[in-house]
Scaffold this motif. Sequence first.
Motif, PDB file in Angstrom:
ATOM      1  N   TYR A 197       0.953  -1.382   0.050  1.00 40.65           N
ATOM      2  CA  TYR A 197       0.153  -0.048  -0.072  1.00 40.65           C
ATOM      3  C   TYR A 197       1.015   1.183  -0.024  1.00 40.65           C
ATOM      4  CZ  TYR A 197      -3.955  -3.060   1.205  1.00 40.65           C
ATOM      5  OH  TYR A 197      -4.993  -4.176   1.263  1.00 40.65           O
ATOM      6  N   GLU A 198       0.511   2.141  -0.934  1.00 37.89           N
ATOM      7  CA  GLU A 198       1.418   3.503  -1.202  1.00 37.89           C
ATOM      8  C   GLU A 198       0.715   4.513  -0.765  1.00 37.89           C
ATOM      9  OE1 GLU A 198       4.873   1.889  -4.155  1.00 37.89           O
ATOM     10  OE2 GLU A 198       3.395   3.411  -4.735  1.00 37.89           O
ATOM     11  N   CYS A 199       1.022   5.485   0.052  1.00 38.16           N
ATOM     12  CA  CYS A 199       0.313   6.672   0.377  1.00 38.16           C
ATOM     13  C   CYS A 199       1.082   8.057  -0.647  1.00 38.16           C
ATOM     14  CB  CYS A 199       0.513   6.899   1.776  1.00 38.16           C
ATOM     15  SG  CYS A 199      -0.108   8.781   2.453  1.00 38.16           S
ATOM     16  N   HIS A 200       0.267   8.604  -1.315  1.00 39.31           N
ATOM     17  CA  HIS A 200       0.682   9.882  -1.972  1.00 39.31           C
ATOM     18  C   HIS A 200       0.002  10.927  -1.640  1.00 39.31           C
ATOM     19  CE1 HIS A 200       3.025   7.272  -5.267  1.00 39.31           C
ATOM     20  NE2 HIS A 200       2.210   6.462  -4.561  1.00 39.31           N
ATOM     21  N   VAL A 201       0.771  12.171  -1.474  1.00 38.10           N
ATOM     22  CA  VAL A 201       0.250  13.217  -1.157  1.00 38.10           C
ATOM     23  C   VAL A 201       0.665  14.526  -1.855  1.00 38.10           C
ATOM     24  CG1 VAL A 201      -0.105  14.972   0.899  1.00 38.10           C
ATOM     25  CG2 VAL A 201       0.134  12.530   1.577  1.00 38.10           C
ATOM     26  N   GLY A 202      -0.403  15.327  -2.266  1.00 39.21           N
ATOM     27  CA  GLY A 202      -0.005  16.711  -3.272  1.00 39.21           C
ATOM     28  C   GLY A 202      -0.479  17.722  -2.597  1.00 39.21           C
ATOM     29  N   TYR A 203       0.333  18.915  -2.492  1.00 39.33           N
ATOM     30  CA  TYR A 203       0.165  20.145  -2.130  1.00 39.33           C
ATOM     31  C   TYR A 203      -0.199  21.150  -2.906  1.00 39.33           C
ATOM     32  CZ  TYR A 203       2.478  17.367   1.776  1.00 39.33           C
ATOM     33  OH  TYR A 203       2.852  16.582   2.584  1.00 39.33           O
ATOM     34  N   GLY A 204      -0.333  20.747  -4.280  1.00 36.43           N
ATOM     35  CA  GLY A 204      -0.751  21.598  -5.382  1.00 36.43           C
ATOM     36  C   GLY A 204       0.019  21.406  -6.487  1.00 36.43           C
ATOM     37  N   SER A 205       1.200  20.366  -6.428  1.00 36.16           N
ATOM     38  CA  SER A 205       1.896  20.041  -7.397  1.00 36.16           C
ATOM     39  C   SER A 205       1.784  18.447  -7.829  1.00 36.16           C
ATOM     40  CB  SER A 205       3.429  20.156  -7.238  1.00 36.16           C
ATOM     41  OG  SER A 205       3.856  19.713  -5.863  1.00 36.16           O
ATOM     42  N   SER A 206       2.687  17.773  -8.179  1.00 36.19           N
ATOM     43  CA  SER A 206       2.094  16.224  -8.500  1.00 36.19           C
ATOM     44  C   SER A 206       2.583  15.395  -7.141  1.00 36.19           C
ATOM     45  CB  SER A 206       3.222  15.678  -9.303  1.00 36.19           C
ATOM     46  OG  SER A 206       3.021  16.402 -10.597  1.00 36.19           O
ATOM     47  N   PRO A 207       1.446  14.667  -6.930  1.00 36.13           N
ATOM     48  CA  PRO A 207       1.581  13.883  -5.218  1.00 36.13           C
ATOM     49  C   PRO A 207       2.908  13.287  -5.131  1.00 36.13           C
ATOM     50  CG  PRO A 207      -0.483  13.684  -6.542  1.00 36.13           C
ATOM     51  CD  PRO A 207       0.176  14.242  -7.517  1.00 36.13           C
ATOM     52  N   GLU A 208       3.405  13.525  -3.944  1.00 38.86           N
ATOM     53  CA  GLU A 208       4.611  12.623  -3.717  1.00 38.86           C
ATOM     54  C   GLU A 208       4.256  11.437  -2.717  1.00 38.86           C
ATOM     55  OE1 GLU A 208       6.926  15.554  -1.488  1.00 38.86           O
ATOM     56  OE2 GLU A 208       6.768  17.126  -2.769  1.00 38.86           O
ATOM     57  N   LEU A 209       5.070  10.236  -3.067  1.00 35.39           N
ATOM     58  CA  LEU A 209       5.040   9.155  -2.242  1.00 35.39           C
ATOM     59  C   LEU A 209       5.654   9.483  -0.827  1.00 35.39           C
ATOM     60  CD1 LEU A 209       4.822   6.071  -1.980  1.00 35.39           C
ATOM     61  CD2 LEU A 209       7.229   5.654  -2.658  1.00 35.39           C
ATOM     62  N   ILE A 210       4.907   9.141   0.132  1.00 33.21           N
ATOM     63  CA  ILE A 210       5.222   9.657   1.512  1.00 33.21           C
ATOM     64  C   ILE A 210       5.407   8.278   2.279  1.00 33.21           C
ATOM     65  CG2 ILE A 210       4.274  10.669   3.717  1.00 33.21           C
ATOM     66  CD1 ILE A 210       4.725  12.709   1.543  1.00 33.21           C
ATOM     67  N   SER A 211       4.568   7.289   1.993  1.00 35.56           N
ATOM     68  CA  SER A 211       4.622   6.045   2.886  1.00 35.56           C
ATOM     69  C   SER A 211       4.579   4.946   1.947  1.00 35.56           C
ATOM     70  CB  SER A 211       3.823   6.275   4.034  1.00 35.56           C
ATOM     71  OG  SER A 211       3.818   5.100   4.738  1.00 35.56           O
ATOM     72  N   SER A 212       4.940   3.794   2.239  1.00 33.49           N
ATOM     73  CA  SER A 212       4.800   2.534   1.714  1.00 33.49           C
ATOM     74  C   SER A 212       4.846   1.685   2.681  1.00 33.49           C
ATOM     75  CB  SER A 212       5.861   2.227   0.725  1.00 33.49           C
ATOM     76  OG  SER A 212       5.730   0.750   0.007  1.00 33.49           O
ATOM     77  N   ILE A 213       3.661   0.590   2.679  1.00 33.22           N
ATOM     78  CA  ILE A 213       3.472  -0.396   3.799  1.00 33.22           C
ATOM     79  C   ILE A 213       3.181  -1.830   3.121  1.00 33.22           C
ATOM     80  CG2 ILE A 213       1.955  -1.101   5.628  1.00 33.22           C
ATOM     81  CD1 ILE A 213       1.256   1.666   5.922  1.00 33.22           C
ATOM     82  N   ASN A 214       3.937  -2.735   3.542  1.00 31.63           N
ATOM     83  CA  ASN A 214       3.598  -4.171   3.123  1.00 31.63           C
ATOM     84  C   ASN A 214       2.605  -4.699   4.140  1.00 31.63           C
ATOM     85  OD1 ASN A 214       3.854  -6.682   2.027  1.00 31.63           O
ATOM     86  ND2 ASN A 214       5.843  -7.200   3.023  1.00 31.63           N
TER      87      ASN A 214
END
Length: 397
Positions: A197-214
């Motif tokens: 599972y990957e968490c991506h967050v965007g603040y106005g630009s392209s979303p960034e990978l913040i966290s990856s969980i197995n």
Amino acid sequence: MKTQPGSDVLLQCHSPTDADIKLVKWTKPDLKSESYVIFFREERMYDDAQHPSFKNRVELKDQQMKGGDISVILKNVTMNDAGTYECYVGYRGKPELMTSIYLKVEDSDSRPVKVKPGDDVTLPCRGSRAANIIVLKWIRPDLKSEGFVYFFRDEHSYKSYQHPSFHSRVELRDSEMKDGDVSVILRNVSIIDAGTYECHVGYGSSPELISSINLKVEDVDSQELTVRPGDDVPLHCRGPRDGDVIMLSWIRPDLRSEGFVFFVREKRSYEKYQLPSFHGRVELRDPEMKDGDFTVILKNVSVDDAGTYECHVGKSNTGSSKTHTPEHMSIVYLKVEDSGPTAGNIRVGGDKEVGVVVALWVSVVAALLFVAFGCFYLIKKRPAVQQIITYQQITHV
């Protein structure tokens, strides 16, 4: 230097204490961009020269740079912040490289998270505490199919963008996402939820990978049970707690024959679909299957019952009577040990056959005593008999 997502990290750099600093720039060469991590010249900070991903996240440790301290603080580190950082200082001529730092971002959440079927699990993720979160998306890259685990944009979540298997099962831990908390709760975990599972967050630009969980789903019911002939044994299975389960089947794949150990459809069991050897011997532990309890009781176990048992659950599609492909929820390896008459007759919990066994042992002991006594009597009488015979023989002659 090592850090974790969501942390604030100090990137240290110093110049000679007596130098007249005219320019400071921190760069990240692997960005392959002309923008800077931070750019300072002639007592002024130039935000427009900063790379968008560092806006509102980098500041000088000491705004006055006393003692030549030109260290910077990088806030709310993300996985994308990993890489090389270079510190340059200019006095009057060309800026000089003062230090180079390699930042390694290790996601503590990338280690396996272990849960059991039916559990609710929190998938942790933290974004910027200060920036306004515009887009949040949780994905399963290993699914190789369209749809998100969870999708949020402009203060609204979008169920229509979700993968069907996650409908009504995923929600934000904090609906207001205070302090950048974009963790989600995944409810009623099943075997097929295991994966990345990957968490991506965007603040106005392209979303960034913040966290990856197995996520690893370990079935507590995948176990080996050892019982004795005549015992009653529960075959454990736990699945979705919601009320849309319309089919339950227990099978013996190692038998390689048609028929079920137990079969339920729309809250009704069907003996005609059972293997004959299980007729009248299998029943639900909880007929109402409350809280996803699909455990069955196998009664009066015999040696022939040893083998592999699998529990499969089928859920209905929303607004339809059709079922999804049944999910494999549990597996039980049953071993039946018969170590002789005693093990077969004397069982845990008591049994009427105990009296029969005791009576049998008493009879055996009595017979042995009788034989022993008879032998002893014959030995004691043997000389007298010999004398009589000898006397008769002599008289006869």
